[in-house]
Design a protein around this motif. Sequence first.
Motif, PDB file in Angstrom:
ATOM      1  N   MET A   1     -30.147 -12.827 -21.092  1.00 20.77           N
ATOM      2  CA  MET A   1     -30.157 -13.681 -22.157  1.00 20.77           C
ATOM      3  C   MET A   1     -31.681 -14.094 -22.852  1.00 20.77           C
ATOM      4  O   MET A   1     -32.513 -14.363 -22.148  1.00 20.77           O
ATOM      5  CB  MET A   1     -29.448 -14.757 -22.138  1.00 20.77           C
ATOM      6  N   THR A   2     -31.890 -14.088 -23.981  1.00 17.45           N
ATOM      7  CA  THR A   2     -33.217 -14.472 -24.666  1.00 17.45           C
ATOM      8  C   THR A   2     -33.305 -15.859 -24.944  1.00 17.45           C
ATOM      9  O   THR A   2     -32.172 -16.626 -25.234  1.00 17.45           O
ATOM     10  CB  THR A   2     -33.522 -13.857 -25.980  1.00 17.45           C
ATOM     11  N   ASP A   3     -34.146 -16.631 -24.662  1.00 19.48           N
ATOM     12  CA  ASP A   3     -34.598 -18.162 -25.232  1.00 19.48           C
ATOM     13  C   ASP A   3     -34.671 -18.070 -26.549  1.00 19.48           C
ATOM     14  O   ASP A   3     -35.764 -17.628 -26.967  1.00 19.48           O
ATOM     15  CB  ASP A   3     -35.752 -18.348 -24.149  1.00 19.48           C
ATOM     16  N   PRO A   4     -33.896 -19.001 -27.196  1.00 18.41           N
ATOM     17  CA  PRO A   4     -33.974 -18.993 -28.793  1.00 18.41           C
ATOM     18  C   PRO A   4     -35.237 -20.008 -29.037  1.00 18.41           C
ATOM     19  O   PRO A   4     -35.513 -20.117 -30.220  1.00 18.41           O
ATOM     20  CB  PRO A   4     -32.630 -19.701 -29.008  1.00 18.41           C
ATOM     21  N   ALA A   5     -35.697 -20.747 -28.338  1.00 16.66           N
ATOM     22  CA  ALA A   5     -36.458 -21.702 -28.475  1.00 16.66           C
ATOM     23  C   ALA A   5     -37.952 -21.062 -28.558  1.00 16.66           C
ATOM     24  O   ALA A   5     -38.438 -20.455 -28.063  1.00 16.66           O
ATOM     25  CB  ALA A   5     -36.908 -22.775 -27.149  1.00 16.66           C
ATOM     26  N   GLU A   6     -38.635 -21.718 -29.607  1.00 18.41           N
ATOM     27  CA  GLU A   6     -39.851 -21.493 -29.926  1.00 18.41           C
ATOM     28  C   GLU A   6     -40.877 -22.220 -28.930  1.00 18.41           C
ATOM     29  O   GLU A   6     -40.419 -23.164 -28.523  1.00 18.41           O
ATOM     30  CB  GLU A   6     -40.567 -21.765 -31.447  1.00 18.41           C
ATOM     31  N   LYS A   7     -42.095 -21.545 -28.846  1.00 12.15           N
ATOM     32  CA  LYS A   7     -42.905 -22.355 -27.967  1.00 12.15           C
ATOM     33  C   LYS A   7     -44.312 -22.679 -28.522  1.00 12.15           C
ATOM     34  O   LYS A   7     -44.917 -21.674 -29.001  1.00 12.15           O
ATOM     35  CB  LYS A   7     -43.146 -21.588 -26.604  1.00 12.15           C
ATOM     36  N   TYR A   8     -44.922 -23.806 -28.167  1.00  6.78           N
ATOM     37  CA  TYR A   8     -46.065 -24.325 -28.732  1.00  6.78           C
ATOM     38  C   TYR A   8     -46.860 -24.895 -27.600  1.00  6.78           C
ATOM     39  O   TYR A   8     -45.958 -25.655 -26.645  1.00  6.78           O
ATOM     40  CB  TYR A   8     -46.111 -24.972 -29.783  1.00  6.78           C
ATOM     41  N   GLU A   9     -48.066 -24.991 -27.505  1.00  8.75           N
ATOM     42  CA  GLU A   9     -48.683 -25.771 -26.476  1.00  8.75           C
ATOM     43  C   GLU A   9     -48.387 -27.266 -26.555  1.00  8.75           C
ATOM     44  O   GLU A   9     -48.149 -27.991 -25.804  1.00  8.75           O
ATOM     45  CB  GLU A   9     -50.207 -25.556 -26.549  1.00  8.75           C
ATOM     46  N   ALA A  10     -48.625 -27.680 -27.986  1.00  4.52           N
ATOM     47  CA  ALA A  10     -48.169 -29.225 -28.072  1.00  4.52           C
ATOM     48  C   ALA A  10     -47.196 -29.373 -29.499  1.00  4.52           C
ATOM     49  O   ALA A  10     -47.418 -28.499 -30.281  1.00  4.52           O
ATOM     50  CB  ALA A  10     -49.571 -29.884 -28.330  1.00  4.52           C
ATOM     51  N   VAL A  11     -46.388 -30.154 -29.411  1.00  9.65           N
ATOM     52  CA  VAL A  11     -45.679 -30.542 -30.651  1.00  9.65           C
ATOM     53  C   VAL A  11     -46.025 -32.093 -30.722  1.00  9.65           C
ATOM     54  O   VAL A  11     -45.674 -32.920 -29.766  1.00  9.65           O
ATOM     55  CB  VAL A  11     -43.991 -30.391 -30.454  1.00  9.65           C
ATOM     56  N   VAL A  12     -46.276 -32.391 -31.875  1.00 11.26           N
ATOM     57  CA  VAL A  12     -46.548 -33.853 -32.430  1.00 11.26           C
ATOM     58  C   VAL A  12     -45.417 -34.335 -33.340  1.00 11.26           C
ATOM     59  O   VAL A  12     -45.243 -33.629 -34.253  1.00 11.26           O
ATOM     60  CB  VAL A  12     -47.774 -33.949 -33.146  1.00 11.26           C
ATOM     61  N   VAL A  13     -44.448 -35.166 -33.103  1.00 14.15           N
ATOM     62  CA  VAL A  13     -43.602 -35.786 -33.965  1.00 14.15           C
ATOM     63  C   VAL A  13     -43.924 -37.012 -34.569  1.00 14.15           C
ATOM     64  O   VAL A  13     -44.181 -37.990 -34.202  1.00 14.15           O
ATOM     65  CB  VAL A  13     -42.332 -35.954 -33.101  1.00 14.15           C
ATOM     66  N   GLY A  14     -44.105 -36.589 -35.915  1.00 13.08           N
ATOM     67  CA  GLY A  14     -44.554 -37.696 -36.957  1.00 13.08           C
ATOM     68  C   GLY A  14     -46.144 -37.585 -37.276  1.00 13.08           C
ATOM     69  O   GLY A  14     -46.747 -37.367 -36.390  1.00 13.08           O
ATOM     70  N   CYS A  15     -46.227 -37.922 -38.495  1.00 14.81           N
ATOM     71  CA  CYS A  15     -47.776 -37.614 -38.861  1.00 14.81           C
ATOM     72  C   CYS A  15     -48.238 -38.827 -39.766  1.00 14.81           C
ATOM     73  O   CYS A  15     -48.871 -38.694 -40.915  1.00 14.81           O
ATOM     74  CB  CYS A  15     -47.896 -36.301 -39.824  1.00 14.81           C
ATOM     75  N   GLY A  16     -47.987 -39.969 -39.238  1.00 16.68           N
ATOM     76  CA  GLY A  16     -48.708 -41.349 -39.364  1.00 16.68           C
ATOM     77  C   GLY A  16     -49.903 -41.287 -38.816  1.00 16.68           C
ATOM     78  O   GLY A  16     -50.307 -40.236 -38.377  1.00 16.68           O
ATOM     79  N   PRO A  17     -50.514 -42.202 -38.737  1.00 15.05           N
ATOM     80  CA  PRO A  17     -51.948 -42.335 -38.142  1.00 15.05           C
ATOM     81  C   PRO A  17     -52.075 -41.934 -36.771  1.00 15.05           C
ATOM     82  O   PRO A  17     -53.123 -41.148 -36.320  1.00 15.05           O
ATOM     83  CB  PRO A  17     -52.524 -43.817 -38.420  1.00 15.05           C
ATOM     84  N   GLY A  18     -50.987 -42.512 -35.867  1.00 11.53           N
ATOM     85  CA  GLY A  18     -51.155 -41.873 -34.643  1.00 11.53           C
ATOM     86  C   GLY A  18     -50.878 -40.394 -34.219  1.00 11.53           C
ATOM     87  O   GLY A  18     -51.533 -39.945 -33.578  1.00 11.53           O
ATOM     88  N   GLY A  19     -50.007 -39.777 -34.939  1.00 10.30           N
ATOM     89  CA  GLY A  19     -49.716 -38.644 -35.097  1.00 10.30           C
ATOM     90  C   GLY A  19     -50.842 -37.710 -35.522  1.00 10.30           C
ATOM     91  O   GLY A  19     -51.152 -36.658 -35.044  1.00 10.30           O
ATOM     92  N   ALA A  20     -51.152 -38.169 -36.331  1.00  9.46           N
ATOM     93  CA  ALA A  20     -52.402 -37.307 -37.074  1.00  9.46           C
ATOM     94  C   ALA A  20     -53.749 -37.317 -36.296  1.00  9.46           C
ATOM     95  O   ALA A  20     -54.437 -36.395 -35.910  1.00  9.46           O
ATOM     96  CB  ALA A  20     -53.011 -38.043 -38.660  1.00  9.46           C
ATOM     97  N   ALA A  21     -53.958 -38.610 -35.542  1.00  8.73           N
ATOM     98  CA  ALA A  21     -55.047 -38.563 -34.532  1.00  8.73           C
ATOM     99  C   ALA A  21     -54.913 -37.564 -33.538  1.00  8.73           C
ATOM    100  O   ALA A  21     -55.958 -37.033 -32.930  1.00  8.73           O
ATOM    101  CB  ALA A  21     -55.102 -40.107 -34.264  1.00  8.73           C
ATOM    102  N   ALA A  22     -53.574 -37.498 -32.993  1.00  5.56           N
ATOM    103  CA  ALA A  22     -53.225 -36.712 -31.856  1.00  5.56           C
ATOM    104  C   ALA A  22     -53.470 -35.432 -32.315  1.00  5.56           C
ATOM    105  O   ALA A  22     -53.864 -34.419 -31.572  1.00  5.56           O
ATOM    106  CB  ALA A  22     -51.793 -37.081 -31.393  1.00  5.56           C
ATOM    107  N   ALA A  23     -53.027 -34.892 -33.327  1.00  3.98           N
ATOM    108  CA  ALA A  23     -52.789 -33.592 -33.756  1.00  3.98           C
ATOM    109  C   ALA A  23     -54.189 -33.269 -34.009  1.00  3.98           C
ATOM    110  O   ALA A  23     -54.663 -31.996 -33.733  1.00  3.98           O
ATOM    111  CB  ALA A  23     -52.181 -33.451 -35.067  1.00  3.98           C
ATOM    112  N   ALA A  24     -55.211 -33.984 -34.678  1.00  3.43           N
ATOM    113  CA  ALA A  24     -56.516 -33.381 -35.048  1.00  3.43           C
ATOM    114  C   ALA A  24     -57.263 -33.607 -33.895  1.00  3.43           C
ATOM    115  O   ALA A  24     -58.267 -32.438 -33.621  1.00  3.43           O
ATOM    116  CB  ALA A  24     -57.289 -34.518 -36.041  1.00  3.43           C
ATOM    117  N   THR A  25     -57.080 -34.201 -32.579  1.00  2.00           N
ATOM    118  CA  THR A  25     -57.981 -34.305 -31.556  1.00  2.00           C
ATOM    119  C   THR A  25     -57.355 -33.056 -30.572  1.00  2.00           C
ATOM    120  O   THR A  25     -58.098 -32.319 -30.179  1.00  2.00           O
ATOM    121  CB  THR A  25     -57.570 -35.471 -30.713  1.00  2.00           C
TER     122      THR A  25
END
Length: 553
Positions: A1-25
């Motif tokens: 069976m194939t895995d339906p899940a996509e894969k990323y190194e990082a997932v950030v949930v929420g793009c307020g200042p904390g999420g934006a800072a994490a994603a940018a870094t």
Amino acid sequence: MTDPAEKYEAVVVGCGPGGAAAAATLARNGVETLVLERGVDAGSKNVSGGLIYAEESAPYTIDGLFPDFREAATERPVTENYIHNVAGEKVKTFDIGDLHHHDTAWADSVLRRKMDSWLAQQVHERTRETGGGLLTEVHVTGLLRERGEIVGVTTEELDPIKADIVVAADGVNSELARDAGLMDWEEPEEWFQGVKAVVEMEPKVINERFDVDPDDGAAHLFSGDLFDGVRGGGFLYTNESSLSIGTVFHLDSIAEEEAEPHELLDGLLTHPLMAQWLGDEYDEREYSAKLVPDSKKAAHPSPHEDRLVLVGDAAGQMQAQGPIIKGMNHAVTAGALAAEAFADARSRNEPHRAGELYEKKLHDEGVMDKLRPTRYEVFGRLGELGPVDDVSNSVAESGLGRFGVRAASGLLERAYSSPTLVSMIPDTKLPYVTLPTVIAEELGERVGDENTVSPPDLADRIGDLTYDVGDPHIELLDKSFEASGTAVTACPVSAKDFGGGCYRDERVQTNGHEEHLVSLDTQPCVECGTCAVVADTEWEHPAGGKGVEFEQG
């Protein structure tokens, strides 16, 4: 069976200042990063007072991560800070600029829709360069697990997504933090509730009424007896072309006093002191509300589990100590430190250690000591003991206490600006109600202005908000008034004898027996989360893009 899940190194949930800072870094370190935002636009679900600070001691600041931030995304630099002690129509004002300028490179007023939308644009551009990007209108519902270990997230709109690290920056009502068992809604004393009105005002009028230059602004705080004994206070911040006026109270005090948040806000708006700033015309752009974690009690000392790390409000990282109210700057620092920790762990080929390194960085950089100050643990909690609190209030209101206030009038203003003393303030009526009232009674002057402001009623405030109503997102598990009746008054869009809010008080006749019940309508919900704490509910966010949409925030 194939895995339906996509894969990323990082997932950030929420793009307020904390999420934006994490994603940018993360992106700066070459990490493939996907950012998921629940709103139709970043900021459409977010509310703050709000001032954002850049602390001189912080390892990261928002303008350090986004160099054009202040010019593009903020309202006004706040250069003047005051606190008003109120007793009836008597007021004693202290300049607390020294407190707010302590360890501060700058502080600006912000509106979250404008700020977060701008941050999201920058984040999308940066994360696309590393193979990721930003998706809006995606409701992340929980954690994806394999063999009991967190490996990613589930969403309402997309297939599951796997990641080597999940950054939960999804706010005070974080479903990820609760799914992991790291945070809960059990204790009302761990939360504040903030309610805010954004009031229209021309820039030139702001400059004149607040006596500030076009590139400056002012912050005013309010405490004393104008809030009917509820523990907390009010605020007023100048924006570019509006004012942010609101109240922040301990949620357990709102519940105990059966206070209605919109009426507490109106008590501030209609006080004679406000006449000098509001004038004769009052045009309210938006009414909003949110829960605020009290970091002294709620900040998680170890905010991680497996591949999950919590930042900002999701980790309880909101510093509220008397006149100090700082949250967004700590979210920025935490988000960047979490990303830095993952980059460090990945470089050592130990990505599973990112949470452990993040926790260490929070402590080593002094973030946790700001959020949970040792002085409060030693002295503040002592002042919250029942007998100590009773004696302290009695002394403050006694003839001896009043004599002390008069004798120490010159020292009180300095005390209010002491970071050391502020960090020891107990969460009792003494600092929020009793002492400010005595100060105003003994040292204050009567305000002679007439306030003609007539705030909108609750129905109009709800009606002026924008909603895209989806399926009900809150289930009332116990409809008895005993279990859930507190929500009728504590919910910021509900009230006694008001049939248009979320929670309604009803008496139902069944077989000759009267039952005292509560009914729920989620259509006017502002998604603050109050009812999750004070009522017996099953609470989750609406689907992506659904529910309330704030234009100001």
